[in-house]
Enzyme design. Structure first.
Site, PDB file in Angstrom:
ATOM      1  N   ALA A  80       0.854  -1.194   0.000  1.00 57.77           N
ATOM      2  CA  ALA A  80       0.000   0.000   0.000  1.00 57.77           C
ATOM      3  C   ALA A  80       0.882   1.233   0.000  1.00 57.77           C
ATOM      4  O   ALA A  80       2.059   1.160   0.363  1.00 57.77           O
ATOM      5  CB  ALA A  80      -0.889   0.029   1.247  1.00 57.77           C
ATOM      6  N   SER A 123      -7.084  -1.105   8.289  1.00 54.95           N
ATOM      7  CA  SER A 123      -6.420  -0.199   9.231  1.00 54.95           C
ATOM      8  C   SER A 123      -7.395   0.470  10.189  1.00 54.95           C
ATOM      9  O   SER A 123      -8.518   0.834   9.819  1.00 54.95           O
ATOM     10  CB  SER A 123      -5.708   0.885   8.425  1.00 54.95           C
ATOM     11  N   GLU A 125      -7.126   3.376  10.918  1.00 58.33           N
ATOM     12  CA  GLU A 125      -7.363   4.716  10.349  1.00 58.33           C
ATOM     13  C   GLU A 125      -8.784   4.819   9.780  1.00 58.33           C
ATOM     14  O   GLU A 125      -9.307   5.913   9.617  1.00 58.33           O
ATOM     15  CB  GLU A 125      -6.369   4.993   9.216  1.00 58.33           C
ATOM     16  N   TYR A 147      -5.901   8.367   2.644  1.00 57.90           N
ATOM     17  CA  TYR A 147      -5.455   6.997   2.967  1.00 57.90           C
ATOM     18  C   TYR A 147      -6.580   6.231   3.649  1.00 57.90           C
ATOM     19  O   TYR A 147      -6.895   5.089   3.279  1.00 57.90           O
ATOM     20  CB  TYR A 147      -4.213   7.063   3.866  1.00 57.90           C
TER      21      TYR A 147
HETATM   22  P1  NAP Z   1       5.244  -0.203   4.713  1.00 59.46           P
HETATM   23  O1  NAP Z   1       6.438  -0.515   5.563  1.00 59.46           O
HETATM   24  O2  NAP Z   1       5.055   1.184   4.217  1.00 59.46           O
HETATM   25  O3  NAP Z   1       5.291  -1.198   3.448  1.00 59.46           O
HETATM   26  C1  NAP Z   1       4.477  -0.994   2.322  1.00 59.46           C
HETATM   27  C2  NAP Z   1       4.865  -1.991   1.254  1.00 59.46           C
HETATM   28  O4  NAP Z   1       4.034  -1.797   0.095  1.00 59.46           O
HETATM   29  C3  NAP Z   1       6.323  -1.869   0.764  1.00 59.46           C
HETATM   30  O5  NAP Z   1       6.849  -3.148   0.579  1.00 59.46           O
HETATM   31  C4  NAP Z   1       6.157  -1.164  -0.586  1.00 59.46           C
HETATM   32  O6  NAP Z   1       7.214  -1.407  -1.485  1.00 59.46           O
HETATM   33  C5  NAP Z   1       4.864  -1.815  -1.065  1.00 59.46           C
HETATM   34  N1  NAP Z   1       4.213  -1.087  -2.169  1.00 59.46           N
HETATM   35  C6  NAP Z   1       3.869   0.219  -2.209  1.00 59.46           C
HETATM   36  N2  NAP Z   1       3.276   0.516  -3.372  1.00 59.46           N
HETATM   37  C7  NAP Z   1       3.247  -0.638  -4.093  1.00 59.46           C
HETATM   38  C8  NAP Z   1       2.760  -0.971  -5.398  1.00 59.46           C
HETATM   39  N3  NAP Z   1       2.206  -0.065  -6.204  1.00 59.46           N
HETATM   40  N4  NAP Z   1       2.862  -2.267  -5.805  1.00 59.46           N
HETATM   41  C9  NAP Z   1       3.451  -3.196  -5.009  1.00 59.46           C
HETATM   42  N5  NAP Z   1       3.949  -2.922  -3.783  1.00 59.46           N
HETATM   43  C10 NAP Z   1       3.844  -1.655  -3.326  1.00 59.46           C
HETATM   44  O7  NAP Z   1       3.907  -0.623   5.462  1.00 59.46           O
HETATM   45  P2  NAP Z   1       3.700  -1.593   6.740  1.00 59.46           P
HETATM   46  O8  NAP Z   1       3.779  -0.773   7.965  1.00 59.46           O
HETATM   47  O9  NAP Z   1       4.526  -2.798   6.570  1.00 59.46           O
HETATM   48  O10 NAP Z   1       2.159  -1.950   6.570  1.00 59.46           O
HETATM   49  C11 NAP Z   1       1.752  -3.061   5.780  1.00 59.46           C
HETATM   50  C12 NAP Z   1       0.296  -2.894   5.375  1.00 59.46           C
HETATM   51  O11 NAP Z   1      -0.512  -2.817   6.557  1.00 59.46           O
HETATM   52  C13 NAP Z   1      -0.018  -1.629   4.580  1.00 59.46           C
HETATM   53  O12 NAP Z   1      -1.061  -1.942   3.690  1.00 59.46           O
HETATM   54  C14 NAP Z   1      -0.517  -0.656   5.638  1.00 59.46           C
HETATM   55  O13 NAP Z   1      -1.358   0.315   5.052  1.00 59.46           O
HETATM   56  C15 NAP Z   1      -1.263  -1.599   6.556  1.00 59.46           C
HETATM   57  N6  NAP Z   1      -1.360  -1.224   7.966  1.00 59.46           N
HETATM   58  C16 NAP Z   1      -0.231  -0.939   8.662  1.00 59.46           C
HETATM   59  C17 NAP Z   1      -0.327  -0.652  10.018  1.00 59.46           C
HETATM   60  C18 NAP Z   1       0.898  -0.350  10.837  1.00 59.46           C
HETATM   61  O14 NAP Z   1       0.733   0.180  11.948  1.00 59.46           O
HETATM   62  N7  NAP Z   1       2.094  -0.694  10.364  1.00 59.46           N
HETATM   63  C19 NAP Z   1      -1.588  -0.655  10.645  1.00 59.46           C
HETATM   64  C20 NAP Z   1      -2.716  -0.962   9.885  1.00 59.46           C
HETATM   65  C21 NAP Z   1      -2.592  -1.268   8.549  1.00 59.46           C
HETATM   66  P3  NAP Z   1       8.565  -0.510  -1.519  1.00 59.46           P
HETATM   67  O15 NAP Z   1       9.497  -1.124  -0.503  1.00 59.46           O
HETATM   68  O16 NAP Z   1       9.019  -0.667  -2.923  1.00 59.46           O
HETATM   69  O17 NAP Z   1       8.171   0.894  -1.148  1.00 59.46           O
HETATM   70  N1  GDD Z   2       4.543  10.766  11.175  1.00 55.56           N
HETATM   71  C1  GDD Z   2       4.522  11.692  12.137  1.00 55.56           C
HETATM   72  N2  GDD Z   2       5.547  12.581  12.228  1.00 55.56           N
HETATM   73  N3  GDD Z   2       3.464  11.710  12.977  1.00 55.56           N
HETATM   74  C2  GDD Z   2       3.466  12.641  13.957  1.00 55.56           C
HETATM   75  C3  GDD Z   2       4.508  13.559  14.122  1.00 55.56           C
HETATM   76  C4  GDD Z   2       5.601  13.544  13.202  1.00 55.56           C
HETATM   77  O1  GDD Z   2       6.526  14.325  13.279  1.00 55.56           O
HETATM   78  N4  GDD Z   2       4.220  14.329  15.210  1.00 55.56           N
HETATM   79  C5  GDD Z   2       3.064  13.913  15.704  1.00 55.56           C
HETATM   80  N5  GDD Z   2       2.586  12.891  14.941  1.00 55.56           N
HETATM   81  C6  GDD Z   2       1.301  12.207  15.146  1.00 55.56           C
HETATM   82  C7  GDD Z   2       0.430  12.166  13.894  1.00 55.56           C
HETATM   83  O2  GDD Z   2      -0.245  13.416  13.727  1.00 55.56           O
HETATM   84  C8  GDD Z   2      -0.497  11.012  14.244  1.00 55.56           C
HETATM   85  O3  GDD Z   2      -1.579  11.465  15.008  1.00 55.56           O
HETATM   86  C9  GDD Z   2       0.374  10.083  15.114  1.00 55.56           C
HETATM   87  O4  GDD Z   2       1.535  10.853  15.460  1.00 55.56           O
HETATM   88  C10 GDD Z   2       0.805   8.794  14.445  1.00 55.56           C
HETATM   89  O5  GDD Z   2       1.354   9.084  13.183  1.00 55.56           O
HETATM   90  P1  GDD Z   2       2.119   7.973  12.303  1.00 55.56           P
HETATM   91  O6  GDD Z   2       3.172   7.325  13.099  1.00 55.56           O
HETATM   92  O7  GDD Z   2       2.519   8.644  11.022  1.00 55.56           O
HETATM   93  O8  GDD Z   2       1.015   6.851  12.066  1.00 55.56           O
HETATM   94  P2  GDD Z   2      -0.536   6.935  11.659  1.00 55.56           P
HETATM   95  O9  GDD Z   2      -1.325   6.610  12.895  1.00 55.56           O
HETATM   96  O10 GDD Z   2      -0.855   8.175  10.939  1.00 55.56           O
HETATM   97  O11 GDD Z   2      -0.650   5.759  10.600  1.00 55.56           O
HETATM   98  C11 GDD Z   2      -0.046   4.470  10.852  1.00 55.56           C
HETATM   99  O12 GDD Z   2      -0.967   3.630  11.524  1.00 55.56           O
HETATM  100  C12 GDD Z   2      -2.147   3.310  10.764  1.00 55.56           C
HETATM  101  C13 GDD Z   2      -3.021   2.429  11.661  1.00 55.56           C
HETATM  102  O13 GDD Z   2      -3.754   3.223  12.545  1.00 55.56           O
HETATM  103  C14 GDD Z   2       0.386   3.888   9.492  1.00 55.56           C
HETATM  104  O14 GDD Z   2       1.140   2.717   9.722  1.00 55.56           O
HETATM  105  C15 GDD Z   2      -0.816   3.536   8.639  1.00 55.56           C
HETATM  106  O15 GDD Z   2      -0.379   2.845   7.470  1.00 55.56           O
HETATM  107  C16 GDD Z   2      -1.721   2.607   9.475  1.00 55.56           C
HETATM  108  O16 GDD Z   2      -2.857   2.239   8.747  1.00 55.56           O
END
Ligand code: NAP
Ligand code: GDD
Length: 322
Positions: A80, A123, A125, A147
């Site tokens: 994603a 997510s 989100e 997103y």
């Molecule tokens: P991430 O580290 O940003 O990894 C995203 C992956 O998607 C990377 O491998 C990226 O490849 C690949 N990608 C992006 N665009 C693509 C495309 N067009 N075709 C094929 N691959 C593509 O994300 P993550 O934290 O591991 O999260 C994994 C999934 O869970 C995501 O869908 C995210 O939205 C979801 N999610 C994450 C969290 C969290 O807290 N981590 C929570 C809820 C949901 P590159 O390496 O080439 O960029």
């Molecule tokens: N990135 C970032 N950078 N966030 C900040 C900062 C900063 O300097 N300062 C404060 N924040 C606050 C953001 O405004 C947000 O409320 C919170 O920290 C978390 O931000 P992120 O760590 O960027 O994560 P996210 O919650 O927006 O999104 C992540 O979690 C989602 C699940 O709830 C991502 O992993 C998404 O892909 C995932 O779906």
């Protein structure tokens, strides 16, 4: 043993899921998109044990090809555009990949092998401006970013293909999960890496946005096991995964700086550049369905997670400067 296809294998979750599936003797196929530089940092330790193939969620034929060639029993769609702020700068790309990409993959599954089990990385989100506290599977969605909107589409198309075509397609609604492999732009890793750089004398300040936002943070390694468990059930169902506890960004700063004997107030600068056009103020999971039906319980506490990430960044930064 079964074959699993992981999209997004180069990301945080993809790398942990690959580790986990290899430990269960799966054949792991990782789909990566073409780029001018290799992005295998998180999977270099297992590169010889997995099969890497090129494909892109933008490109239907690449998805059909991989399904035909490897015929995986399980597909984990983790790919994603996953960084929330980027979704305001690139809303159309975010919709193409994070929303429509899921339909492309589901279509490939439906046409090539409808028996394939499919996991969609949904997510917290999607809950956005939350309608109830804590959030569970039945909580209505109110996304606050392009997103979040894209993920709502992806969630419902996953449910719809299950109901329309009887696919085993499930949506895991995961709350924030972090690790030393987290991207540096996400707030937890930005803080722990900043702490390490300050502690080792490389910089004196850390610029952050909204310190009052609250998140339910767990350890990514625990969450990939939950993804796998969802695909091992008799019936395809959607689950929330989270810890059930929430902490403000400010508390994360306090814990991370405090762990190395520093006071975050001496270093953190609130910078409007990092504020979002619309914020998600509070996320906290009710993971009781996952506990009841999957026997899934996260093992890492908030404090253990913070310390794990600070320790890893201290090591990394020290290595970089040595
Ligand atoms: P991430 O580290 O940003 O990894 C995203 C992956 O998607 C990377 O491998 C990226 O490849 C690949 N990608 C992006 N665009 C693509 C495309 N067009 N075709 C094929 N691959 C593509 O994300 P993550 O934290 O591991 O999260 C994994 C999934 O869970 C995501 O869908 C995210 O939205 C979801 N999610 C994450 C969290 C969290 O807290 N981590 C929570 C809820 C949901 P590159 O390496 O080439 O960029
Ligand atoms: N990135 C970032 N950078 N966030 C900040 C900062 C900063 O300097 N300062 C404060 N924040 C606050 C953001 O405004 C947000 O409320 C919170 O920290 C978390 O931000 P992120 O760590 O960027 O994560 P996210 O919650 O927006 O999104 C992540 O979690 C989602 C699940 O709830 C991502 O992993 C998404 O892909 C995932 O779906």
């Amino acid at each position: 043993m079964p074959t699993a296809l992981i999209t997004g294998i180069t990301g945080q979750d993809g790398s942990y899921l690959a580790d986990f599936l290899l430990s269960k003797d799966y054949t792991v196929i990782g789909m990566v998109r073409r780029s001018s530089t290799v992005t295998f940092e998180r999977i270099k330790h297992i590169q010889d044990e997995i099969t890497i193939i090129q494909g892109d969620l933008h490109d239907q034929s690449s998805l059909v090809d991989v399904m035909e060639e490897y015929r995986p029993e399980e597909v984990y769609n983790l790919a994603a555009q996953s960084f929330v702020p980027t979704s305001w700068n690139q809303p159309v790309l975010t919709g193409e990949v994070t929303a429509l990409g899921v339909t492309r993959l589901l279509e490939a599954i439906r046409h090539v092998n409808p028996k394939t089990r499919f996991y969609q990385a949904s997510s917290s989100e999607m809950f956005g401006k939350v309608r109830e506290v804590p959030q569970r599977e039945t909580t209505p969605f109110y996304p606050r970013s392009p997103y979040g909107v894209a993920k709502v589409y992806a969630h419902w198309i996953t449910v719809n293909y299950r109901e329309s075509y009887d696919l085993f397609s499930v949506s895991g609604i995961l709350f924030n999960h972090e690790s030393p492999r987290r991207g540096l732009e996400f707030v937890t890793r930005k803080i722990t890496n900043g702490v390490a750089r300050i502690k080792l004398g490389l910089t004196k300040e850390l610029h952050l946005g909204n310190l009052e936002a609250q998140r339910d943070w767990g350890f990514a390694g625990d969450y990939v096991e939950g993804m796998w468990l969802m695909l091992q059930q008799e019936q395809p169902r959607d689950y929330v995964l989270g810890t059930g506890q929430t902490h403000a960004v400010r508390e994360f700063c306090e814990a991370a700086f405090g762990y190395v004997g520093l006071d975050y107030r001496d270093y953190v600068i609130q910078d409007p550049r990092f504020y979002r056009p619309a914020e998600v103020d509070l996320l906290v999971a009710d993971p009781s369905k996952a506990k009841r039906e999957l026997n899934w319980i996260p093992k890492f506490s908030f404090t253990e997670l913070v310390q794990l990430m600070v320790d890893a960044d201290l090591k990394l930064v020290a290595k970089d400067i040595s």
